[in-house]
Structures are given as structure tokens and as C-alpha cells.
Design a protein around this motif. Structure first.
Motif, short mmCIF file in Angstrom:
data_model
loop_
_atom_site.label_atom_id
_atom_site.label_comp_id
_atom_site.label_asym_id
_atom_site.label_seq_id
_atom_site.Cartn_x
_atom_site.Cartn_y
_atom_site.Cartn_z
N LYS A 1 64.09 33.48 -34.18
CA LYS A 1 63.75 32.05 -34.11
C LYS A 1 62.51 31.83 -33.26
O LYS A 1 61.64 31.02 -33.60
N SER B 1 59.12 30.39 -34.78
CA SER B 1 58.75 29.09 -34.24
C SER B 1 57.40 29.13 -33.54
O SER B 1 56.60 28.20 -33.66
N SER C 1 54.70 29.34 -36.34
CA SER C 1 54.56 28.10 -37.08
C SER C 1 53.98 26.99 -36.20
O SER C 1 53.13 26.21 -36.64
N CYS D 1 53.05 19.29 -43.50
CA CYS D 1 53.92 20.46 -43.27
C CYS D 1 54.73 20.28 -41.99
O CYS D 1 55.92 20.60 -41.95
N PHE D 2 54.07 19.75 -40.95
CA PHE D 2 54.80 19.56 -39.70
C PHE D 2 55.92 18.54 -39.86
O PHE D 2 57.05 18.77 -39.40
N ILE E 1 58.85 19.99 -41.69
CA ILE E 1 59.65 20.81 -40.79
C ILE E 1 60.49 19.92 -39.89
O ILE E 1 61.69 20.16 -39.67
N THR F 1 63.71 18.32 -41.36
CA THR F 1 64.91 19.14 -41.55
C THR F 1 65.91 18.96 -40.41
O THR F 1 67.07 19.33 -40.55
N ALA G 1 64.93 30.19 -39.03
CA ALA G 1 64.05 29.03 -38.92
C ALA G 1 64.65 27.99 -37.99
O ALA G 1 65.85 27.75 -38.01
N SER G 2 63.81 27.39 -37.16
CA SER G 2 64.28 26.38 -36.21
C SER G 2 63.24 25.29 -36.07
O SER G 2 62.16 25.51 -35.50
N ALA G 3 63.55 24.11 -36.59
CA ALA G 3 62.63 22.98 -36.45
C ALA G 3 62.54 22.53 -35.00
O ALA G 3 61.47 22.13 -34.53
N THR H 1 60.24 24.89 -33.12
CA THR H 1 58.87 24.65 -33.56
C THR H 1 58.29 23.42 -32.91
O THR H 1 57.14 23.41 -32.45
#
Length: 278
Positions: A89, A93, A96, A111-112, A115, A118, A152-154, A157
């Protein structure tokens, strides 16, 4: 007045610590009792010295109930999974967030915000399509199936993006004049300056990965791929047939790795939290 206020603060902290530790102490004491006493609700407030061997029995699957599965493979798998999730992660992160914060490309902010959006989707909403993707890739009952969908971790990020945006422009210009490219700027400047934040986030993500239950329950149907959280739940049968002392002992053993990680990184964890508030 100051002394009285300090005494009150310490008294409240002690009360909070006691309220937190009391259930843990009761679980520890219950693990050393016999099953009959637990079923009758007669849990002593002090552990039985002759019952301490239950922890070794549960850890290695020995003792009177030697047919029970040892929990050390579950602990090892959970530790590896939590470590891989936390590290993965952070890597995903950081990359990204770095791309969104410093690179200029079409639809960068779109894109941001995709993310970021989510964060509004609960895990339960995404779990069926995620399971279909993992099944299509043949990752059911594999370590990759346990880890990859959770990388994946919003949230991470977003946190790293905000930390990167706080880096002074002068520092970026100095690195550019020194001939540092994008990769060197990330590895030599951004990551070292964000080390405390990375450490604090690592602790949080490790505990998050350790406590995973729903996803490992779905994707790992083979006993060899059971995590400790799933294993503890499966140890609980009917109320009269459950060996509650073994369940309590397994719960205490499951508590140790995340506690040790928090204690080992406590200084960095606190520094990362306090730095994030400045």
C-alpha cells in the motif's frame, strides 16, 4: 491550579488505560481456566499457573487436544499478509501520489478525484467484482489472492499527496538545478522527508492487514491459507462444544504481533502523527 489539572489528566489517562486493559486481562485469565469454569461464568481475576501451558499447546497443536491444528502457521501467514499489505500500500500510494502531485498530464485531477471517490464505496460493494477478478486470474487459495486486491489505498494516496504538496518549491528547484531527475527527487528528497509519515502509516496499515476477516474468508477456502482471525472464528463451534480456553489463548497470541510492531515503531509512529499536524 496547574498541578490539579495535571493530576486530573493523569487520572483520566489511567482510567482509560484500565478500561482498555481490563478486557485483555480477563481474556488472559480465562485462557488459563478450565472449560467448565468458563462455561459456568466462573472466571477468576488471577491466572492459574498450571494453566499457562495452554498457550504452548495452542501455538504448536500439542497437549490433551493434540488433534487441534497449531496456530503458528496462521500467525505466520497473517504476519506475512499484513507486512505485504502495509508495504505494498505504501509503495503504490507513494508512486500514485507523486504522479498526481508533481507530474502534469491530461486529466490529472480527474484521476485524483476518481481515486478519492473510491473512499465512498464500502468494501462490501466492491467485494463481488473483486472476487470475480481474482478468480479469473487464478489467485484463489493463494498468497497473491490474499494480498493483491488490498494493495490500493485511496486514503494513503491522499495523505501522501498532501505531504508532497507541502514540500517547498525552493527544494524542488534546488534538486532540479543539482541535476536530480524525477526518480532521484523521489528517492533522495521526498521519501526521506516523509519517513516519519511512512512509518506511522505503516503501523496503521499493518494493523489493518492483520485484522482482515471478510476477504480472507472468501478467497482462502483451503485450511493452509487460513489467517489467524479466520482460524479463531472457526475454533468457535456450538456454545457447549467450544473449548473457550483455547479460543482465548489463540486470541491472546493473535494480539502479540501487532502490539510488538506498534511498540517497535512507537517513536516513529508518534513523530509521524505529530509532524502531520504541523
Amino acid at each position: 491550579m496547574t498541578g490539579g489539572r495535571g493530576l486530573l489528566v493523569h487520572a483520566m489517562l489511567a482510567l482509560g488505560a484500565a478500561l482498555f486493559l481490563l478486557p485483555v486481562w480477563l481474556v488472559f485469565c480465562a485462557a488459563t481456566q478450565d472449560v467448565g469454569a468458563i462455561n459456568r461464568g466462573e472466571i477468576a481475576l488471577l491466572p492459574r499457573r498450571d494453566g499457562l501451558s495452554i498457550f504452548g499447546d495452542v501455538l504448536f497443536g500439542s497437549g490433551p487436544a493434540g488433534a487441534d491444528r497449531p496456530v503458528w502457521p496462521m500467525l505466520a501467514l497473517s504476519f506475512a499478509m499484513a507486512l505485504a499489505i502495509a508495504a505494498g500500500k505504501i509503495v503504490v500510494s507513494v508512486l500514485s501520489a507523486y504522479a498526481v502531485a508533481f507530474f502534469r498530464f491530461p486529466l490529472r485531477m480527474v484521476c485524483f478525484w476518481v481515486i478519492f471517490a473510491t473512499l465512498m464505496l464500502p468494501v462490501e460493494v466492491r467485494i463481488i467484482p473483486t472476487f470475480e477478478v481474482v478468480a479469473g486470474l487464478g489467485l484463489i487459495n493463494s498468497f497473491g489472492g490474499l494480498v493483491v486486491p488490498l494493495l490500493a489505498s485511496a486514503t494513503a494516496t491522499l495523505l501522501f499527496r498532501q505531504a508532497f504538496l507541502a514540500v517547498p518549491d525552493e527544494l524542488m528547484e534546488a534538486a532540479r538545478m543539482d541535476g536530480a531527475g524525477p526518480w532521484r527527487f523521489l528517492t533522495d528528497i521526498l521519501i526521506p522527508t516523509s519517513a516519519a509519515n511512512i512509518a506511522a502509516l505503516f503501523v496503521i496499515l499493518f494493523v489493518y492487514g492483520w485484522n482482515q476477516y471478510l476477504w480472507p474468508l472468501l478467497v482462502a477456502t483451503h485450511p493452509a491459507q487460513e489467517t489467524i482471525v479466520v482460524g479463531i472464528v472457526k475454533m468457535i463451534g456450538t456454545e457447549s462444544a467450544t473449548e473457550w480456553n483455547r479460543v482465548m489463548a489463540a486470541a491472546m497470541l493473535a494480539l502479540l504481533p501487532p502490539v510488538l510492531v506498534v511498540l517497535a515503531m512507537q517513536r516513529w509512529f508518534v513523530k509521524g502523527l505529530t509532524d502531520g499536524e504541523k
